[in-house]
Write an enzyme that holds these catalytic residues in place. Structure first.
Site, PDB file in Angstrom:
ATOM      1  N   GLU A  73      61.011  34.772  10.846  1.00 40.03           N
ATOM      2  CA  GLU A  73      60.009  35.477  10.062  1.00 40.03           C
ATOM      3  C   GLU A  73      58.867  36.021  10.921  1.00 40.03           C
ATOM      4  O   GLU A  73      58.400  35.357  11.843  1.00 40.03           O
ATOM      5  CB  GLU A  73      59.416  34.553   8.988  1.00 40.03           C
ATOM      6  CG  GLU A  73      60.418  33.979   8.017  1.00 40.03           C
ATOM      7  CD  GLU A  73      60.995  32.641   8.469  1.00 40.03           C
ATOM      8  OE1 GLU A  73      60.794  32.253   9.652  1.00 40.03           O
ATOM      9  OE2 GLU A  73      61.651  31.975   7.644  1.00 40.03           O
ATOM     10  N   GLU A 127      60.095  41.832   2.732  1.00 36.89           N
ATOM     11  CA  GLU A 127      59.614  41.101   1.562  1.00 36.89           C
ATOM     12  C   GLU A 127      58.107  41.329   1.458  1.00 36.89           C
ATOM     13  O   GLU A 127      57.355  40.965   2.364  1.00 36.89           O
ATOM     14  CB  GLU A 127      59.923  39.608   1.676  1.00 36.89           C
ATOM     15  CG  GLU A 127      61.408  39.291   1.606  1.00 36.89           C
ATOM     16  CD  GLU A 127      61.691  37.812   1.753  1.00 36.89           C
ATOM     17  OE1 GLU A 127      62.408  37.258   0.901  1.00 36.89           O
ATOM     18  OE2 GLU A 127      61.201  37.213   2.735  1.00 36.89           O
ATOM     19  N   THR A 139      59.011  40.269   7.369  1.00 38.56           N
ATOM     20  CA  THR A 139      60.344  40.713   7.772  1.00 38.56           C
ATOM     21  C   THR A 139      61.110  39.502   8.295  1.00 38.56           C
ATOM     22  O   THR A 139      60.536  38.546   8.808  1.00 38.56           O
ATOM     23  CB  THR A 139      60.286  41.799   8.861  1.00 38.56           C
ATOM     24  OG1 THR A 139      59.574  41.298  10.001  1.00 38.56           O
ATOM     25  CG2 THR A 139      59.603  43.052   8.332  1.00 38.56           C
ATOM     26  N   ASN A 140      62.426  39.574   8.143  1.00 35.62           N
ATOM     27  CA  ASN A 140      63.279  38.506   8.638  1.00 35.62           C
ATOM     28  C   ASN A 140      64.610  39.109   9.049  1.00 35.62           C
ATOM     29  O   ASN A 140      65.029  40.149   8.509  1.00 35.62           O
ATOM     30  CB  ASN A 140      63.487  37.427   7.573  1.00 35.62           C
ATOM     31  CG  ASN A 140      63.902  36.080   8.162  1.00 35.62           C
ATOM     32  OD1 ASN A 140      64.118  35.949   9.363  1.00 35.62           O
ATOM     33  ND2 ASN A 140      64.020  35.080   7.302  1.00 35.62           N
ATOM     34  N   GLU A 200      71.558  39.743   7.508  1.00 37.60           N
ATOM     35  CA  GLU A 200      70.570  40.243   6.543  1.00 37.60           C
ATOM     36  C   GLU A 200      69.362  40.782   7.282  1.00 37.60           C
ATOM     37  O   GLU A 200      68.928  40.211   8.294  1.00 37.60           O
ATOM     38  CB  GLU A 200      70.154  39.127   5.581  1.00 37.60           C
ATOM     39  CG  GLU A 200      69.212  39.580   4.471  1.00 37.60           C
ATOM     40  CD  GLU A 200      69.036  38.498   3.410  1.00 37.60           C
ATOM     41  OE1 GLU A 200      70.065  38.022   2.871  1.00 37.60           O
ATOM     42  OE2 GLU A 200      67.887  38.115   3.132  1.00 37.60           O
ATOM     43  N   ARG A 246      57.496  24.876  15.085  1.00 37.63           N
ATOM     44  CA  ARG A 246      58.882  25.093  14.663  1.00 37.63           C
ATOM     45  C   ARG A 246      59.814  25.254  15.851  1.00 37.63           C
ATOM     46  O   ARG A 246      60.963  24.811  15.814  1.00 37.63           O
ATOM     47  CB  ARG A 246      58.972  26.353  13.777  1.00 37.63           C
ATOM     48  CG  ARG A 246      58.306  26.227  12.432  1.00 37.63           C
ATOM     49  CD  ARG A 246      58.393  27.548  11.683  1.00 37.63           C
ATOM     50  NE  ARG A 246      59.776  27.897  11.351  1.00 37.63           N
ATOM     51  CZ  ARG A 246      60.138  29.116  10.924  1.00 37.63           C
ATOM     52  NH1 ARG A 246      59.250  30.077  10.790  1.00 37.63           N
ATOM     53  NH2 ARG A 246      61.395  29.347  10.633  1.00 37.63           N
ATOM     54  N   ASP A 279      65.502  41.990   6.206  1.00 36.17           N
ATOM     55  CA  ASP A 279      64.613  41.851   5.053  1.00 36.17           C
ATOM     56  C   ASP A 279      63.265  42.522   5.224  1.00 36.17           C
ATOM     57  O   ASP A 279      62.603  42.337   6.253  1.00 36.17           O
ATOM     58  CB  ASP A 279      64.305  40.372   4.784  1.00 36.17           C
ATOM     59  CG  ASP A 279      65.500  39.563   4.352  1.00 36.17           C
ATOM     60  OD1 ASP A 279      66.406  40.134   3.745  1.00 36.17           O
ATOM     61  OD2 ASP A 279      65.504  38.351   4.621  1.00 36.17           O
ATOM     62  N   ASP A 289      55.811  29.431  -5.326  1.00 29.04           N
ATOM     63  CA  ASP A 289      55.803  28.191  -4.555  1.00 29.04           C
ATOM     64  C   ASP A 289      55.575  28.445  -3.068  1.00 29.04           C
ATOM     65  O   ASP A 289      55.331  27.505  -2.302  1.00 29.04           O
ATOM     66  CB  ASP A 289      57.113  27.425  -4.763  1.00 29.04           C
ATOM     67  CG  ASP A 289      58.347  28.232  -4.387  1.00 29.04           C
ATOM     68  OD1 ASP A 289      58.301  29.479  -4.457  1.00 29.04           O
ATOM     69  OD2 ASP A 289      59.369  27.617  -4.029  1.00 29.04           O
TER      70      ASP A 289
END
Length: 292
Positions: A137, A112, A126-127, A108, A280, A110, A201
């Site tokens: 991300e 967004e 973007t991802n 994928e 992370r 992305d 959320d």
């Protein structure tokens, strides 16, 4: 970018619409919404205007909506002009992406667009998912008001890299480092999608800003949609053909001008990069060491 300008037969619109101009495959056949796309979600919230050249997408309390291409593609470029939700759009996400439509080992790419409170910068996330692995991300604050006018958002995907462009300015580069055992979307064709949906959320300030339904309905505007790639099903030799324009030498790495633009974006407008998030990723992900 591409030496031939994308076809754009749709004139500007001054109301809340998602507009399609021709989609062009590597075979050069213009597409129409009715022939080449399907409504994937909430057809009651999508209106066709001017015979399908213009499509309206609506988000309200009852539903968001979305569409998908009927075909999938292997490599090429997808481009669309978008005018985002004006005013208070906090909690909304307008997404434009490519997806392999596979459950476990998906690929994928992305865009967004994360809604904002009035007066705050619009953020684009973007991802990249490759062989089922995502969590890559990056976020950039756009340097213009994307709700005031149309701007062009493009994804270039070839055997060398994936590049995300905003008005032909590269904001993200993901290189093919399969030789270093870094997953890269090489084996699965991807369809083209867009959705307009509620995500309060997480979408705005990590979910601190909730959607204000008194501002609904929320609408996004699109036009100038263009794809050039190897249609699947189609000739099996297409995806590996080095003569495809997107595989040519000018598209195997950023030009000197584009490299300067890319660094400018990263220095002045990037607000989050998973590559530097040690909470992370205590160890730098291997693809992050490749640069441009």
């Amino acid at each position: 970018m591409h030496p031939r300008r994308p076809l754009d037969l749709v004139t500007s619109v001054a109301f809340c619409v998602l507009a399609y101009s021709p989609l062009v495959s590597v075979l050069g056949r213009p597409a129409t919404f009715l022939e080449d796309f399907r409504i994937s979600w909430a057809d009651s919230h999508i209106r066709q205007i001017n015979g399908g050249e213009v499509i309206q997408l609506i988000l309200d309390q009852s539903s968001g909506c979305g569409f998908a291409s009927k075909r999938q593609y292997m490599f090429g470029r997808v481009s669309i002009k978008i005018k985002l939700i004006p005013g208070d759009s906090a909690g909304t996400v307008t997404a434009f992406y490519m997806n392999s439509d596979t459950d476990n080992i998906r690929d994928e790419l992305d865009f967004e667009f994360l809604g904002n409170r009035s007066g705050q910068p619009y953020t684009v996330q973007t991802n990249v998912y490759a062989h089922g692995k995502g969590d890559r991300e990056q976020r950039v604050n756009l340097w213009f008001d994307p709700a005031a006018d149309f701007h062009t958002y493009s994804i270039l995907w070839n055997h060398h890299h994936v590049v995300f462009y905003v008005d032909e300015v590269p904001i993200r580069v993901y290189k093919n480092n399969e030789a270093k055992r870094v997953p890269y979307p090489t084996y699965q064709p991807m369809g083209v999608y867009s959705t307009l949906w509620e995500a309060d959320d997480w979408a705005t300030r990590g979910g601190l800003e909730k959607i204000d339904w008194s501002k609904a309905p929320f609408c996004a505007y699109y036009k100038g949609f263009d794809i050039e790639g190897c249609s699947v099903p189609g000739p099996t030799s297409c995806a590996s053909n080095p003569m495809n324009w997107w595989e040519g030498a000018p598209y195997q790495q950023l030009s000197a001008v584009d490299a300067r633009r890319y660094r400018w974006v990263r220095m002045n407008h990037m607000i989050y990069d998973y590559c530097t998030d040690r909470s992370r990723y205590p160890m730098v992900p291997p693809e992050c060491e490749a640069g441009i």
